[in-house]
Design a protein around this motif. Sequence first.
Motif, short mmCIF file in Angstrom:
data_model
loop_
_atom_site.label_atom_id
_atom_site.label_comp_id
_atom_site.label_asym_id
_atom_site.label_seq_id
_atom_site.Cartn_x
_atom_site.Cartn_y
_atom_site.Cartn_z
N ASN A 269 0.82 -1.21 0.00
CA ASN A 269 0.00 0.00 0.00
C ASN A 269 0.85 1.27 0.00
O ASN A 269 2.01 1.27 0.42
CB ASN A 269 -0.93 0.01 1.22
CG ASN A 269 -1.86 -1.20 1.22
OD1 ASN A 269 -2.26 -1.68 0.18
ND2 ASN A 269 -2.20 -1.67 2.41
N ASP A 270 0.20 2.33 -0.49
CA ASP A 270 0.74 3.69 -0.37
C ASP A 270 2.12 3.84 -1.03
O ASP A 270 3.11 4.23 -0.40
CB ASP A 270 0.82 4.10 1.10
CG ASP A 270 -0.54 4.08 1.77
OD1 ASP A 270 -1.53 4.42 1.10
OD2 ASP A 270 -0.63 3.70 2.96
N TRP A 271 2.15 3.56 -2.32
CA TRP A 271 3.36 3.77 -3.10
C TRP A 271 3.21 5.05 -3.94
O TRP A 271 2.14 5.33 -4.49
CB TRP A 271 3.62 2.60 -4.05
CG TRP A 271 4.09 1.35 -3.37
CD1 TRP A 271 3.33 0.43 -2.71
CD2 TRP A 271 5.44 0.88 -3.31
NE1 TRP A 271 4.11 -0.58 -2.23
CE2 TRP A 271 5.42 -0.34 -2.57
CE3 TRP A 271 6.66 1.35 -3.78
CZ2 TRP A 271 6.56 -1.09 -2.31
CZ3 TRP A 271 7.80 0.61 -3.53
CH2 TRP A 271 7.76 -0.59 -2.81
N ASP A 272 4.27 5.82 -4.01
CA ASP A 272 4.32 6.95 -4.93
C ASP A 272 4.82 6.44 -6.27
O ASP A 272 5.86 5.78 -6.36
CB ASP A 272 5.27 8.03 -4.41
CG ASP A 272 4.75 8.68 -3.14
OD1 ASP A 272 3.55 8.99 -3.08
OD2 ASP A 272 5.54 8.85 -2.19
N LYS B 235 -0.35 8.75 -6.55
CA LYS B 235 -0.29 7.83 -5.41
C LYS B 235 -1.06 6.56 -5.77
O LYS B 235 -2.18 6.64 -6.26
CB LYS B 235 -0.87 8.47 -4.17
CG LYS B 235 -0.98 7.56 -2.95
CD LYS B 235 0.36 7.38 -2.27
CE LYS B 235 0.71 8.59 -1.42
NZ LYS B 235 1.95 8.37 -0.61
N TYR C 49 -2.59 3.65 -3.93
CA TYR C 49 -2.92 3.25 -2.56
C TYR C 49 -2.80 1.74 -2.37
O TYR C 49 -2.59 1.27 -1.26
CB TYR C 49 -4.31 3.77 -2.19
CG TYR C 49 -4.35 5.26 -2.15
CD1 TYR C 49 -3.82 5.96 -1.07
CD2 TYR C 49 -4.90 5.98 -3.22
CE1 TYR C 49 -3.84 7.35 -1.03
CE2 TYR C 49 -4.90 7.37 -3.19
CZ TYR C 49 -4.38 8.05 -2.10
OH TYR C 49 -4.38 9.42 -2.08
N GLU C 50 -2.95 1.02 -3.46
CA GLU C 50 -2.69 -0.42 -3.44
C GLU C 50 -2.13 -0.81 -4.80
O GLU C 50 -2.68 -0.41 -5.83
CB GLU C 50 -3.97 -1.21 -3.15
CG GLU C 50 -3.73 -2.71 -3.04
CD GLU C 50 -4.98 -3.47 -2.65
OE1 GLU C 50 -4.89 -4.70 -2.50
OE2 GLU C 50 -6.05 -2.86 -2.53
N LYS D 215 8.90 4.22 -2.01
CA LYS D 215 8.32 4.04 -0.70
C LYS D 215 9.45 4.01 0.34
O LYS D 215 10.56 3.55 0.05
CB LYS D 215 7.52 2.74 -0.62
CG LYS D 215 6.70 2.57 0.65
CD LYS D 215 5.84 1.32 0.57
CE LYS D 215 5.04 1.15 1.84
NZ LYS D 215 4.08 2.25 2.07
#
Length: 955
Positions: free
Chosen positions: A815-818, A833, A835-836, A856
């Motif tokens: 989760n939460d990868w740029d 972003k 989110y998954e 991340k």
Amino acid sequence: MRRRTFIFQSAVLSAGCLASNPYTSFGNEALDSENISVDPELYKNFKNPDSGYRPFVRWWWNGDKVEAKELVRELHLLKEAGVGGVEINPIAFPSTGDDLGKKSLTWLSDEWIDMLQVTFSEAKKLDMTCDLIVGSGWPFGAETLQGDERAEVVLVDAEKLEGPTVFETSQFNIFKNIDPKVTEPYPGRTFRLVSLKLVPDPMNSLDQVTDLSDKKDDQIIRIDIPEGKHVLYALVKVDSFASVINGAPGAAGPILNHMNKAAVRKYLDHMSDTIQKKTGPLSGCLRAFFTDGLELEGCNWSHDLAEEFKKRRGYDIMPYLPFLLFKVGRLGLVVDENYGAAKTPEFAETIRRVRFDYTLTVAELLDERFTKTYLQWCKDNNVRSRAELYGKGLFSLESNFGCDIPEGESWTTNWLKHRLGEEMSDEDYRRGRGYTMINKYVSSAAHLTGKREVSCEEMTNTYLVFNATLELLKIGSDMSIISGITHSVWHGFNYSPPEAPFPGWVQYGAYHNENNNWWPYVKYLNDYKARVSSVLENADMYTDIAILPANNDMWGETGSPADPFPVKLNVPYTSIIWESINKNGGAADYTSETVITNSQVKSGKLCYGPKKYGTLFLPEVTSMGVSTLQKLLEFVSTGGRIFCIEKYPEKSLGLKNWKQRDKEVAVLVEKLKKYEDRFILVAKPDDNRFLEWYRYLMSEYNLPHYLTIEKPDRFFMQNRYQADDGSEIFFFVNSHMHNSHQTRVTFSKEITSGRNGWIWNPETGERFRVGLKDDSLNMNFGPAESRLIIFSNEKNGTEWESVSVSGDNVETINNDWDVELRHSRESTVKKFKMYELKDLKDTDYVNFTGTAVYRKTIDFRKECSGYLNLGKVWGVSELFVNGKSCGVKWYGNRIYNLSEIRKEGPNEIEVHVITSMGNYMKTLTDNKTAQRFTVQKSKNQPIQSMGLIGPVTVY
């Protein structure tokens, strides 16, 4: 003897079924275990392979619009990519390319030869090898061919009629009906009506034929049809019937008559003499001349074929000829097996025998007049011969015997586009295979004649041009190795100047091009391939089982197949047999009646050249020569074993004196049956589960194998090689693109005695000691993973440490990868972003191409050992931790050991994923080349997966 049938029980198929006396050696003499060190040169070459072991490329000189400066530039480009040589291959200009107004050079012109010299000179400076294709396109020919130098074919038109009536037709109508359905018809083809014959339908003998050939010169043909059903057969000879496919200027036009020896030698001498007048001896410039696949479009005639047939077979072919021919299409493929009049069983049997004799005669003439002529020409020029000597009309096995570098073929997506690396059907040999059916014949021919270099037109690609990945190329190429290939020629590299509009000049191939996203990483694949080849080309593949395909029966039923892609086989599971042997720890070659009759029998083994076979399989072989059966009786009587699948041989081959010869066959088969434990009838599996079927057979009859594989799998394959220094070499591969495979492999004592196991890593050139317990090794293969294992008496070295896909203290970080998308063509950057983690094809960026960067911050705890597993990745991946590269992973598991680079606490993680190009290419609606290979007709491809999917874990 009753046929043995089998009921598969799970207990029977367990590993325990092979526990008692699991190994029987046939023809593998023991080696001196005190002197089995790996040749230092073998490992030295493995670490830094000579250029000759590196993959070559088929280098298409598109339209022969070649210029010296660009030839030099492209050679340097290939050298930097890890390519070891080029196959110079003039070809027609791509139909969708922009030629920029550049001039086409004419094949064999002074200007064209000047470009050859530029290439030879620069390749020598770069330590690269050059091969040169004969002619251009396939099969070769030229505009300058005259008369009987051009290929001929006889075809039949069969018109069903019902009388009484008067039937009227014309030569024009007959010729229109019969016009060859070849790939490229020659505009100047000519037709001649050879005979007209009327027969009743059904037909029971030649006595019923009414010969109407006195009308064959009539423009309008009128025939009185008696009462009842009849068929009018028109036999037509077509001269100059086909053109070279994709021939470049000067070498286009009609195809050469490969059954005219004088024409073949004249053509070849014209080529070599013209070039050498300017270059001097080609032996200093070329490794080999190359002949591409002999797709002769069904060529089946020469001016003296009828005369030669009578000499060789002892009777006249002409009365039978119309009735043994079929309606055919491209490549001479049979499109209607029931064409013409129905035949009574007795007459159908006669025609089958004549058809075998006819097919054999055509094959003999092609062998004598083309194959041997070509091979001698290469010898006369002191240049090696490399050739794809297969196709309709050739011997699948023997045609490859004399070639210095026999060559097979593999496909990125095979001709029916079944999913490579995702399917492996036992019901259809085409499904999921990268190698074509012909590869096993080519490699078997090499083994029988002691050749170690077996070449391959590797990953032929006319479909997934912009979607072929390095991972897919590896999977298919690894499967080629399993089929016996030891060296690759990639398909292919298009000559394309940088100023050509994107994507450049593309005729065919997996887009080996500097504009491909993965081009900077192709060197990793080429290094891997070079190291594997450096080992396998210095060893002999071990095989101790032979398979005799029922090809002679097929020749009688439908003629020879259009290898490497026969639409229909008479015994469709033939290829699955050698695979099943391989996947259960053994190895087999194909053989033929010619090989068997010329073999020596020694202590229950068929010995031919360097090969010794103690076991022979006959898959539904119905017809066999008397001399072959006599040799097999000698073989069985001295200890050899034959397994007849589904049936015993029961008939002889050919027409002449067939009744007497059939009786001799019956007597010999009855003598063989007396050896109940060595001449054995078995049933094929009712459910087509050949892997399990063979495993049972292996246990029941103690069939030879050198490995026990605890959990056989259709995607898990192996080859065994033996080097001159006595070391044993194994190449293992899990060819599934997505699934891992774990199994325990037990090696026979003859392999492990006095030897230690080593893993040689073809990606890095490193080697590691591997420990065995009770001669066994637990193996864990990730998707698309291969492993080279060497047994020698060397003792000291670093121990192998396997990497697990998971471990303790697992943390999932999906989760939460740029995400940053760096487009390779549009110079744009998109940031968002995620989110998954999810497949880019399921996002708004489905048409992206380029590098997807995932960022991340990961907090590594002190107790974490520091492994990072990216999970599923579609594309090439490179991992950066705190700004430092941790390496490139381009297939299979993407697991990184971070123990030396991570720090306790926060770490900046950056994953670069280099994507495929096809989704983007589909959007370029005004780009004809892009549309040709991604959208149009049969090449309309599904949207491809891209990017980092995960789950990403640390442990």
